[in-house]
Design a protein around this motif. Structure first.
Motif, PDB file in Angstrom:
ATOM      1  N   ASP A  62      -1.151 -12.769  14.949  1.00 32.97           N
ATOM      2  CA  ASP A  62      -0.734 -11.425  15.349  1.00 32.97           C
ATOM      3  C   ASP A  62       0.783 -11.334  15.323  1.00 32.97           C
ATOM      4  O   ASP A  62       1.483 -12.351  15.245  1.00 32.97           O
ATOM      5  CB  ASP A  62      -1.237 -11.127  16.756  1.00 32.97           C
ATOM      6  CG  ASP A  62      -2.745 -11.031  16.817  1.00 32.97           C
ATOM      7  OD1 ASP A  62      -3.349 -10.491  15.866  1.00 32.97           O
ATOM      8  OD2 ASP A  62      -3.325 -11.493  17.825  1.00 32.97           O
ATOM      9  N   ALA A 121       5.857  -3.329   7.487  1.00 35.65           N
ATOM     10  CA  ALA A 121       4.540  -3.103   8.081  1.00 35.65           C
ATOM     11  C   ALA A 121       3.453  -3.799   7.259  1.00 35.65           C
ATOM     12  O   ALA A 121       2.518  -4.392   7.816  1.00 35.65           O
ATOM     13  CB  ALA A 121       4.255  -1.607   8.196  1.00 35.65           C
ATOM     14  N   GLN A 122       3.576  -3.761   5.932  1.00 35.79           N
ATOM     15  CA  GLN A 122       2.608  -4.432   5.067  1.00 35.79           C
ATOM     16  C   GLN A 122       2.663  -5.944   5.269  1.00 35.79           C
ATOM     17  O   GLN A 122       1.630  -6.616   5.254  1.00 35.79           O
ATOM     18  CB  GLN A 122       2.860  -4.091   3.598  1.00 35.79           C
ATOM     19  CG  GLN A 122       1.751  -4.561   2.672  1.00 35.79           C
ATOM     20  CD  GLN A 122       0.479  -3.778   2.875  1.00 35.79           C
ATOM     21  OE1 GLN A 122       0.490  -2.552   2.896  1.00 35.79           O
ATOM     22  NE2 GLN A 122      -0.642  -4.477   3.033  1.00 35.79           N
ATOM     23  N   GLU A 130       0.836  -1.196   0.000  1.00 38.60           N
ATOM     24  CA  GLU A 130       0.000   0.000   0.000  1.00 38.60           C
ATOM     25  C   GLU A 130       0.875   1.252   0.000  1.00 38.60           C
ATOM     26  O   GLU A 130       1.978   1.243   0.555  1.00 38.60           O
ATOM     27  CB  GLU A 130      -0.908   0.010   1.232  1.00 38.60           C
ATOM     28  CG  GLU A 130      -1.873  -1.156   1.300  1.00 38.60           C
ATOM     29  CD  GLU A 130      -2.926  -1.142   0.215  1.00 38.60           C
ATOM     30  OE1 GLU A 130      -3.275  -0.050  -0.279  1.00 38.60           O
ATOM     31  OE2 GLU A 130      -3.398  -2.230  -0.158  1.00 38.60           O
ATOM     32  N   ARG A 173      -1.594 -10.954   9.397  1.00 41.06           N
ATOM     33  CA  ARG A 173      -2.769 -10.851  10.267  1.00 41.06           C
ATOM     34  C   ARG A 173      -4.054 -11.111   9.483  1.00 41.06           C
ATOM     35  O   ARG A 173      -4.917 -11.872   9.909  1.00 41.06           O
ATOM     36  CB  ARG A 173      -2.826  -9.483  10.936  1.00 41.06           C
ATOM     37  CG  ARG A 173      -3.982  -9.357  11.921  1.00 41.06           C
ATOM     38  CD  ARG A 173      -4.074  -8.057  12.667  1.00 41.06           C
ATOM     39  NE  ARG A 173      -3.965  -6.748  12.183  1.00 41.06           N
ATOM     40  CZ  ARG A 173      -4.048  -6.157  10.974  1.00 41.06           C
ATOM     41  NH1 ARG A 173      -4.203  -6.729  10.016  1.00 41.06           N
ATOM     42  NH2 ARG A 173      -3.962  -4.951  10.652  1.00 41.06           N
ATOM     43  N   GLU A 174      -4.185 -10.480   8.321  1.00 37.39           N
ATOM     44  CA  GLU A 174      -5.406 -10.614   7.531  1.00 37.39           C
ATOM     45  C   GLU A 174      -5.589 -12.020   6.960  1.00 37.39           C
ATOM     46  O   GLU A 174      -6.707 -12.529   6.930  1.00 37.39           O
ATOM     47  CB  GLU A 174      -5.398  -9.613   6.373  1.00 37.39           C
ATOM     48  CG  GLU A 174      -5.564  -8.182   6.807  1.00 37.39           C
ATOM     49  CD  GLU A 174      -5.474  -7.179   5.662  1.00 37.39           C
ATOM     50  OE1 GLU A 174      -5.701  -5.994   5.920  1.00 37.39           O
ATOM     51  OE2 GLU A 174      -5.160  -7.574   4.512  1.00 37.39           O
ATOM     52  N   GLU A 175      -4.506 -12.633   6.508  1.00 35.45           N
ATOM     53  CA  GLU A 175      -4.625 -13.893   5.775  1.00 35.45           C
ATOM     54  C   GLU A 175      -4.467 -15.149   6.625  1.00 35.45           C
ATOM     55  O   GLU A 175      -4.841 -16.234   6.178  1.00 35.45           O
ATOM     56  CB  GLU A 175      -3.627 -13.924   4.618  1.00 35.45           C
ATOM     57  CG  GLU A 175      -3.936 -12.867   3.569  1.00 35.45           C
ATOM     58  CD  GLU A 175      -3.028 -12.940   2.362  1.00 35.45           C
ATOM     59  OE1 GLU A 175      -2.533 -14.050   2.038  1.00 35.45           O
ATOM     60  OE2 GLU A 175      -2.804 -11.894   1.737  1.00 35.45           O
ATOM     61  N   VAL A 210       3.211   2.899   3.094  1.00 34.84           N
ATOM     62  CA  VAL A 210       3.389   1.850   4.089  1.00 34.84           C
ATOM     63  C   VAL A 210       4.718   1.160   3.803  1.00 34.84           C
ATOM     64  O   VAL A 210       5.027   0.875   2.652  1.00 34.84           O
ATOM     65  CB  VAL A 210       2.237   0.815   4.039  1.00 34.84           C
ATOM     66  CG1 VAL A 210       2.467  -0.329   5.007  1.00 34.84           C
ATOM     67  CG2 VAL A 210       0.901   1.488   4.314  1.00 34.84           C
ATOM     68  N   TYR A 257       3.357  -7.582   8.046  1.00 31.31           N
ATOM     69  CA  TYR A 257       2.596  -7.914   9.262  1.00 31.31           C
ATOM     70  C   TYR A 257       1.090  -7.811   9.024  1.00 31.31           C
ATOM     71  O   TYR A 257       0.318  -8.628   9.530  1.00 31.31           O
ATOM     72  CB  TYR A 257       3.014  -7.012  10.423  1.00 31.31           C
ATOM     73  CG  TYR A 257       4.306  -7.428  11.077  1.00 31.31           C
ATOM     74  CD1 TYR A 257       4.347  -8.512  11.955  1.00 31.31           C
ATOM     75  CD2 TYR A 257       5.487  -6.751  10.831  1.00 31.31           C
ATOM     76  CE1 TYR A 257       5.529  -8.906  12.562  1.00 31.31           C
ATOM     77  CE2 TYR A 257       6.682  -7.129  11.431  1.00 31.31           C
ATOM     78  CZ  TYR A 257       6.693  -8.211  12.298  1.00 31.31           C
ATOM     79  OH  TYR A 257       7.871  -8.606  12.887  1.00 31.31           O
ATOM     80  N   THR A 258       0.662  -6.824   8.239  1.00 33.47           N
ATOM     81  CA  THR A 258      -0.761  -6.679   7.923  1.00 33.47           C
ATOM     82  C   THR A 258      -1.269  -7.893   7.155  1.00 33.47           C
ATOM     83  O   THR A 258      -2.333  -8.438   7.469  1.00 33.47           O
ATOM     84  CB  THR A 258      -1.004  -5.396   7.110  1.00 33.47           C
ATOM     85  OG1 THR A 258      -0.649  -4.272   7.915  1.00 33.47           O
ATOM     86  CG2 THR A 258      -2.449  -5.279   6.662  1.00 33.47           C
ATOM     87  N   GLU A 259      -0.517  -8.325   6.144  1.00 33.80           N
ATOM     88  CA  GLU A 259      -0.945  -9.472   5.344  1.00 33.80           C
ATOM     89  C   GLU A 259      -1.013 -10.741   6.188  1.00 33.80           C
ATOM     90  O   GLU A 259      -1.944 -11.536   6.050  1.00 33.80           O
ATOM     91  CB  GLU A 259      -0.015  -9.670   4.144  1.00 33.80           C
ATOM     92  CG  GLU A 259      -0.001  -8.515   3.161  1.00 33.80           C
ATOM     93  CD  GLU A 259      -1.358  -8.177   2.571  1.00 33.80           C
ATOM     94  OE1 GLU A 259      -2.212  -9.083   2.421  1.00 33.80           O
ATOM     95  OE2 GLU A 259      -1.579  -6.997   2.246  1.00 33.80           O
TER      96      GLU A 259
END
Length: 151
Positions: A68, A55-56, A48, A62-64, A51, A58-60
């Motif tokens: 955590d 950081a991206q 994104e 968590r989402e997928e 970002v 860790y986001t992926e």
């Protein structure tokens, strides 16, 4: 193919140590994703704007996978890797990461994957993967461990 403006993505290899052997998580991309439906991949996603790749990542994760940041440890961040897919007319810059998973039993994939499998890194070649996956793995995983189990 617009190789002057490739799409940046993160690719997160999740690693577990099972019965003396390393395994990475592969996910089979669902029919609901935009590209490479039905192909095997690591946890991944578009980078994104504004970002950082880390950081991206860790986001992926968590989402997928529903994991955590406390469930994983970043082991390595690889050099961004250009990947061209001439057949599909796509160009990518893959930002590869390797994370050790502390609680692999907590992995629950979301709608982006319709299957998940822990595999030996050497077996990656037997899967129909997204382009450049083996090269991205080579950026972050060499199979060598220190005596304390770290990479």
């Amino acid at each position: 193919m617009d190789t002057d403006h490739p799409t940046h993505v993160v690719t997160c290899f999740l690693l577990r140590h099972d019965r003396g052997h390393d395994q990475i998580l592969l996910v089979r991309r669902s029919d609901r994703v935009r590209t490479y439906r039905g192909r095997w991949a690591a946890v991944s996603g578009y980078l994104e704007p504004e970002v950082t790749p880390e950081a991206q990542a860790y986001t992926e994760i968590r989402e997928e996978t529903s994991l955590d940041a406390a469930d994983v440890t970043l082991m390595r961040a690889g050099v961004p890797l250009p990947v061209e897919d001439g057949a599909a007319g796509l160009a990518w810059v893959v930002h590869p990461f390797l994370f050790r998973v502390h609680t692999p039993e907590r992995v629950h994939t979301d709608w982006e994957a319709h299957a998940a499998q822990w595999v030996a890194p050497a077996d990656l070649a037997t899967f129909d993967t997204v382009p450049g996956l083996a090269a991205a793995l080579a950026q972050v995983y060499d199979g060598k461990q220190a005596p304390d189990g770290t990479l």
